[in-house]
Design a protein around this motif. Structure first.
Motif, PDB file in Angstrom:
ATOM      1  N   LEU A  78       0.834  -1.121  -0.114  1.00  0.00           N
ATOM      2  CA  LEU A  78      -0.062   0.017  -0.009  1.00  0.00           C
ATOM      3  C   LEU A  78       0.823   1.266   0.102  1.00  0.00           C
ATOM      4  N   THR A  79       0.408   2.277  -0.832  1.00  0.00           N
ATOM      5  CA  THR A  79       0.910   3.633  -0.553  1.00  0.00           C
ATOM      6  C   THR A  79      -0.247   4.571  -0.222  1.00  0.00           C
ATOM      7  N   LEU A  80      -0.159   5.229   0.975  1.00  0.00           N
ATOM      8  CA  LEU A  80      -1.307   5.794   1.380  1.00  0.00           C
ATOM      9  C   LEU A  80      -1.001   7.287   1.506  1.00  0.00           C
ATOM     10  N   SER A  81      -1.938   8.125   1.576  1.00  0.00           N
ATOM     11  CA  SER A  81      -1.877   9.485   1.660  1.00  0.00           C
ATOM     12  C   SER A  81      -1.560   9.869   3.345  1.00  0.00           C
ATOM     13  N   SER A  82      -0.979  10.864   3.568  1.00  0.00           N
ATOM     14  CA  SER A  82      -0.383  11.041   5.182  1.00  0.00           C
ATOM     15  C   SER A  82      -1.825  10.944   5.965  1.00  0.00           C
ATOM     16  N   SER A  83      -3.053  11.170   5.659  1.00  0.00           N
ATOM     17  CA  SER A  83      -4.110  11.210   6.434  1.00  0.00           C
ATOM     18  C   SER A  83      -4.779   9.871   6.895  1.00  0.00           C
ATOM     19  N   LEU A  84      -4.303   8.717   6.054  1.00  0.00           N
ATOM     20  CA  LEU A  84      -4.638   7.445   6.225  1.00  0.00           C
ATOM     21  C   LEU A  84      -3.572   6.631   6.684  1.00  0.00           C
ATOM     22  N   THR A  85      -4.141   5.655   7.748  1.00  0.00           N
ATOM     23  CA  THR A  85      -3.176   4.562   8.057  1.00  0.00           C
ATOM     24  C   THR A  85      -4.115   3.204   8.125  1.00  0.00           C
ATOM     25  N   VAL A  86      -3.370   2.171   8.107  1.00  0.00           N
ATOM     26  CA  VAL A  86      -3.901   0.700   8.146  1.00  0.00           C
ATOM     27  C   VAL A  86      -4.598   0.378   9.587  1.00  0.00           C
ATOM     28  N   GLU A  87      -5.687   0.019   9.449  1.00  0.00           N
ATOM     29  CA  GLU A  87      -6.201  -0.796  10.760  1.00  0.00           C
ATOM     30  C   GLU A  87      -6.362  -2.219  10.618  1.00  0.00           C
ATOM     31  N   GLU A  88      -6.652  -2.808   9.743  1.00  0.00           N
ATOM     32  CA  GLU A  88      -6.811  -4.230   9.375  1.00  0.00           C
ATOM     33  C   GLU A  88      -6.840  -4.745   8.055  1.00  0.00           C
ATOM     34  N   TRP A  89      -6.260  -5.930   7.718  1.00  0.00           N
ATOM     35  CA  TRP A  89      -6.676  -6.600   6.513  1.00  0.00           C
ATOM     36  C   TRP A  89      -7.556  -7.767   6.922  1.00  0.00           C
ATOM     37  N   SER A  90      -8.382  -7.933   5.862  1.00  0.00           N
ATOM     38  CA  SER A  90      -9.366  -9.267   5.976  1.00  0.00           C
ATOM     39  C   SER A  90      -8.518 -10.659   5.704  1.00  0.00           C
ATOM     40  N   VAL A  91      -7.398 -10.480   5.237  1.00  0.00           N
ATOM     41  CA  VAL A  91      -6.702 -11.799   4.917  1.00  0.00           C
ATOM     42  C   VAL A  91      -6.108 -12.194   6.193  1.00  0.00           C
ATOM     43  N   ALA A  92      -6.064 -13.205   6.876  1.00  0.00           N
ATOM     44  CA  ALA A  92      -5.676 -13.373   8.169  1.00  0.00           C
ATOM     45  C   ALA A  92      -3.906 -13.250   8.168  1.00  0.00           C
ATOM     46  N   ALA A  93      -3.438 -13.698   7.201  1.00  0.00           N
ATOM     47  CA  ALA A  93      -1.946 -13.974   7.039  1.00  0.00           C
ATOM     48  C   ALA A  93      -1.397 -12.432   7.412  1.00  0.00           C
ATOM     49  N   CYS A  94      -2.091 -11.510   6.885  1.00  0.00           N
ATOM     50  CA  CYS A  94      -1.362 -10.224   6.892  1.00  0.00           C
ATOM     51  C   CYS A  94      -1.565  -9.556   8.301  1.00  0.00           C
ATOM     52  N   ALA A  95      -0.135  -8.655   8.215  1.00  0.00           N
ATOM     53  CA  ALA A  95      -0.128  -8.161   9.511  1.00  0.00           C
ATOM     54  C   ALA A  95      -0.937  -6.739   9.222  1.00  0.00           C
ATOM     55  N   THR A  96      -1.020  -5.836  10.435  1.00  0.00           N
ATOM     56  CA  THR A  96      -1.612  -4.617  10.505  1.00  0.00           C
ATOM     57  C   THR A  96      -0.542  -3.607   9.998  1.00  0.00           C
ATOM     58  N   ASP A  97      -0.416  -3.456   8.624  1.00  0.00           N
ATOM     59  CA  ASP A  97       0.919  -2.596   8.188  1.00  0.00           C
ATOM     60  C   ASP A  97       0.613  -2.463   6.637  1.00  0.00           C
TER      61      ASP A  97
END
Length: 204
Positions: A78-97
Protein backbone atom coordinates in the motif's frame (compact mmCIF):
# COMPACT_ATOMS: atom_id res chain seq x y z
CA UNK A 1 9.29 -16.40 -26.19
CA UNK A 2 6.31 -14.88 -24.43
CA UNK A 3 3.47 -13.91 -26.75
CA UNK A 4 0.24 -12.00 -26.06
CA UNK A 5 -2.04 -12.45 -29.07
CA UNK A 6 -5.46 -10.93 -29.76
CA UNK A 7 -7.60 -12.22 -32.61
CA UNK A 8 -11.20 -11.97 -33.77
CA UNK A 9 -13.48 -14.56 -35.35
CA UNK A 10 -16.54 -13.55 -37.36
CA UNK A 11 -19.24 -15.64 -39.02
CA UNK A 12 -20.95 -14.56 -42.26
CA UNK A 13 -24.25 -15.61 -43.77
CA UNK A 14 -25.39 -15.11 -47.38
CA UNK A 15 -28.86 -15.16 -48.83
CA UNK A 16 -30.54 -14.65 -45.44
CA UNK A 17 -31.35 -11.73 -43.17
CA UNK A 18 -29.29 -11.86 -39.99
CA UNK A 19 -31.43 -10.04 -37.41
CA UNK A 20 -28.97 -10.79 -34.59
CA UNK A 21 -25.79 -9.51 -36.16
CA UNK A 22 -24.47 -8.29 -32.81
CA UNK A 23 -23.37 -11.83 -31.85
CA UNK A 24 -21.55 -12.61 -35.11
CA UNK A 25 -18.09 -11.64 -33.85
CA UNK A 26 -16.00 -12.73 -30.89
CA UNK A 27 -12.66 -11.43 -29.64
CA UNK A 28 -10.15 -13.76 -28.01
CA UNK A 29 -6.86 -13.32 -26.20
CA UNK A 30 -4.20 -16.04 -26.17
CA UNK A 31 -1.12 -16.03 -23.93
CA UNK A 32 1.91 -18.16 -24.71
CA UNK A 33 4.16 -18.08 -21.65
CA UNK A 34 5.86 -20.24 -19.06
CA UNK A 35 5.51 -17.49 -16.43
CA UNK A 36 2.78 -16.74 -13.90
CA UNK A 37 0.44 -13.81 -14.59
CA UNK A 38 -0.54 -11.96 -11.41
CA UNK A 39 -3.11 -9.19 -11.69
CA UNK A 40 -4.90 -6.77 -9.37
CA UNK A 41 -8.57 -5.82 -9.62
CA UNK A 42 -10.03 -3.11 -7.34
CA UNK A 43 -13.79 -2.92 -6.78
CA UNK A 44 -13.76 0.46 -5.02
CA UNK A 45 -14.45 1.30 -1.39
CA UNK A 46 -17.08 1.88 1.28
CA UNK A 47 -16.76 4.43 4.06
CA UNK A 48 -18.28 5.80 7.21
CA UNK A 49 -17.72 8.66 9.65
CA UNK A 50 -16.69 7.62 13.17
CA UNK A 51 -16.80 10.61 15.50
CA UNK A 52 -14.51 13.23 14.01
CA UNK A 53 -12.64 10.68 11.91
CA UNK A 54 -13.34 8.44 8.92
CA UNK A 55 -13.04 4.75 8.17
CA UNK A 56 -12.82 3.20 4.70
CA UNK A 57 -12.70 -0.36 3.39
CA UNK A 58 -10.81 -0.75 0.10
CA UNK A 59 -12.05 -3.88 -1.69
CA UNK A 60 -10.36 -5.95 -4.39
CA UNK A 61 -8.91 -9.26 -5.47
CA UNK A 62 -5.63 -10.72 -6.71
CA UNK A 63 -5.55 -13.24 -9.56
CA UNK A 64 -3.04 -15.61 -11.08
CA UNK A 65 -4.32 -15.79 -14.64
CA UNK A 66 -1.82 -18.44 -15.64
CA UNK A 67 -3.48 -21.86 -15.94
CA UNK A 68 -0.22 -23.81 -15.56
CA UNK A 69 2.30 -21.88 -13.41
CA UNK A 70 2.01 -20.90 -9.73
CA UNK A 71 2.95 -17.41 -8.50
CA UNK A 72 5.22 -17.48 -5.43
CA UNK A 73 5.61 -14.99 -2.57
CA UNK A 74 2.73 -12.82 -3.78
CA UNK A 75 2.64 -9.51 -1.94
CA UNK A 76 0.33 -6.50 -1.73
CA UNK A 77 1.93 -3.15 -0.92
CA UNK A 78 0.00 0.00 0.00
CA UNK A 79 0.94 3.62 -0.62
CA UNK A 80 -1.30 5.87 1.48
CA UNK A 81 -1.92 9.58 1.84
CA UNK A 82 -0.60 11.05 5.09
CA UNK A 83 -4.16 11.21 6.52
CA UNK A 84 -4.71 7.43 6.12
CA UNK A 85 -3.36 4.54 8.19
CA UNK A 86 -4.01 0.78 8.07
CA UNK A 87 -6.26 -0.69 10.75
CA UNK A 88 -6.75 -4.27 9.54
CA UNK A 89 -6.55 -6.63 6.55
CA UNK A 90 -9.29 -9.20 5.99
CA UNK A 91 -6.61 -11.76 5.03
CA UNK A 92 -5.59 -13.58 8.21
CA UNK A 93 -1.92 -13.88 7.23
CA UNK A 94 -1.50 -10.11 6.82
CA UNK A 95 -0.17 -7.94 9.60
CA UNK A 96 -1.61 -4.54 10.47
CA UNK A 97 0.77 -2.56 8.29
CA UNK A 98 1.09 -1.45 4.69
CA UNK A 99 2.37 -4.79 3.33
CA UNK A 100 0.33 -7.98 3.00
CA UNK A 101 2.03 -11.29 2.17
CA UNK A 102 -0.38 -13.65 0.39
CA UNK A 103 2.07 -16.52 -0.17
CA UNK A 104 1.60 -18.78 -3.19
CA UNK A 105 -1.23 -18.41 -5.70
CA UNK A 106 -1.92 -21.64 -7.56
CA UNK A 107 -2.63 -21.54 -11.32
CA UNK A 108 -6.00 -19.87 -11.84
CA UNK A 109 -6.39 -19.00 -8.14
CA UNK A 110 -8.26 -15.85 -7.08
CA UNK A 111 -7.77 -14.28 -3.64
CA UNK A 112 -10.22 -11.62 -2.43
CA UNK A 113 -9.21 -9.02 0.14
CA UNK A 114 -10.39 -5.96 2.07
CA UNK A 115 -8.21 -3.51 3.93
CA UNK A 116 -9.67 -1.20 6.56
CA UNK A 117 -8.19 2.28 6.72
CA UNK A 118 -8.47 5.01 9.33
CA UNK A 119 -8.92 8.55 8.04
CA UNK A 120 -7.57 11.15 10.45
CA UNK A 121 -10.11 14.00 10.83
CA UNK A 122 -12.04 12.45 7.89
CA UNK A 123 -9.62 14.09 5.43
CA UNK A 124 -9.93 12.74 1.89
CA UNK A 125 -7.00 10.71 0.57
CA UNK A 126 -5.81 8.06 -1.87
CA UNK A 127 -4.82 4.43 -1.44
CA UNK A 128 -2.43 3.01 -4.04
CA UNK A 129 -1.97 -0.79 -4.18
CA UNK A 130 0.66 -2.83 -6.05
CA UNK A 131 0.76 -6.64 -6.33
CA UNK A 132 4.08 -8.38 -6.95
CA UNK A 133 5.59 -11.86 -6.86
CA UNK A 134 9.01 -13.49 -6.95
CA UNK A 135 10.61 -13.45 -10.39
CA UNK A 136 9.16 -12.33 -13.70
CA UNK A 137 5.52 -12.49 -14.75
CA UNK A 138 3.78 -12.05 -18.10
CA UNK A 139 2.12 -9.92 -19.28
CA UNK A 140 2.68 -6.82 -17.15
CA UNK A 141 0.20 -4.68 -19.12
CA UNK A 142 -3.24 -5.06 -20.68
CA UNK A 143 -4.20 -2.60 -23.42
CA UNK A 144 -1.23 -0.44 -22.46
CA UNK A 145 -2.22 -0.25 -18.77
CA UNK A 146 -0.49 -1.98 -15.86
CA UNK A 147 -2.58 -4.84 -14.45
CA UNK A 148 -0.55 -5.10 -11.23
CA UNK A 149 -1.29 -1.71 -9.66
CA UNK A 150 -4.27 0.50 -8.95
CA UNK A 151 -5.41 3.50 -6.94
CA UNK A 152 -8.61 4.43 -5.11
CA UNK A 153 -9.54 8.02 -4.27
CA UNK A 154 -11.40 8.06 -0.94
CA UNK A 155 -13.93 10.81 -0.18
CA UNK A 156 -15.44 10.76 3.30
CA UNK A 157 -19.16 11.55 3.48
CA UNK A 158 -19.13 12.92 -0.05
CA UNK A 159 -21.69 12.67 -2.83
CA UNK A 160 -20.58 9.58 -4.83
CA UNK A 161 -19.51 9.81 -8.43
CA UNK A 162 -20.37 7.30 -11.20
CA UNK A 163 -19.54 3.79 -10.15
CA UNK A 164 -18.82 4.71 -6.54
CA UNK A 165 -20.79 3.24 -3.63
CA UNK A 166 -23.60 5.34 -2.24
CA UNK A 167 -22.87 7.44 0.83
CA UNK A 168 -25.68 8.50 3.18
CA UNK A 169 -26.08 12.23 3.68
CA UNK A 170 -28.24 14.25 6.08
CA UNK A 171 -31.54 15.36 4.53
CA UNK A 172 -31.96 19.06 4.00
CA UNK A 173 -35.09 21.07 3.23
CA UNK A 174 -35.06 22.59 -0.26
CA UNK A 175 -35.11 26.40 -0.29
CA UNK A 176 -38.45 28.02 -1.07
CA UNK A 177 -38.76 29.58 -4.48
CA UNK A 178 -39.70 33.23 -4.15
CA UNK A 179 -40.42 33.35 -7.87
CA UNK A 180 -43.02 30.57 -7.56
CA UNK A 181 -44.82 32.31 -4.72
CA UNK A 182 -44.95 35.72 -6.42
CA UNK A 183 -46.17 34.09 -9.62
CA UNK A 184 -49.01 32.39 -7.74
CA UNK A 185 -50.03 35.69 -6.11
CA UNK A 186 -50.10 37.51 -9.45
CA UNK A 187 -52.27 34.81 -10.99
CA UNK A 188 -54.76 34.99 -8.09
CA UNK A 189 -55.04 38.78 -8.35
CA UNK A 190 -55.62 38.58 -12.10
CA UNK A 191 -58.41 35.98 -11.67
CA UNK A 192 -60.12 38.11 -9.00
CA UNK A 193 -60.06 41.14 -11.34
CA UNK A 194 -61.70 39.16 -14.17
CA UNK A 195 -64.52 37.97 -11.88
CA UNK A 196 -65.22 41.52 -10.66
CA UNK A 197 -65.31 42.81 -14.25
CA UNK A 198 -67.83 40.15 -15.27
CA UNK A 199 -70.08 40.94 -12.29
CA UNK A 200 -70.04 44.71 -13.13
CA UNK A 201 -71.01 43.99 -16.77
CA UNK A 202 -73.95 41.79 -15.73
CA UNK A 203 -75.36 44.52 -13.45
CA UNK A 204 -75.20 47.10 -16.23
Amino acid sequence: DNLDVDFSARVYVTGLVDYRSGNDERHHRLLFSALPDVALELSGYTQEIVGAHGRAWVIGRVLNRSTSVAANDVQLALTLSSSLTVEEWSVAACATDEVCNLGTLAPGEVREFRVRLHGQDAVDGTAGIVVSQTGDEFPTEVAGQSDTQGEVAIHFNAVPGPGEPSVPTSPTSPPKSSGGESGGGTASAFLLGVLLLLRIRRRS
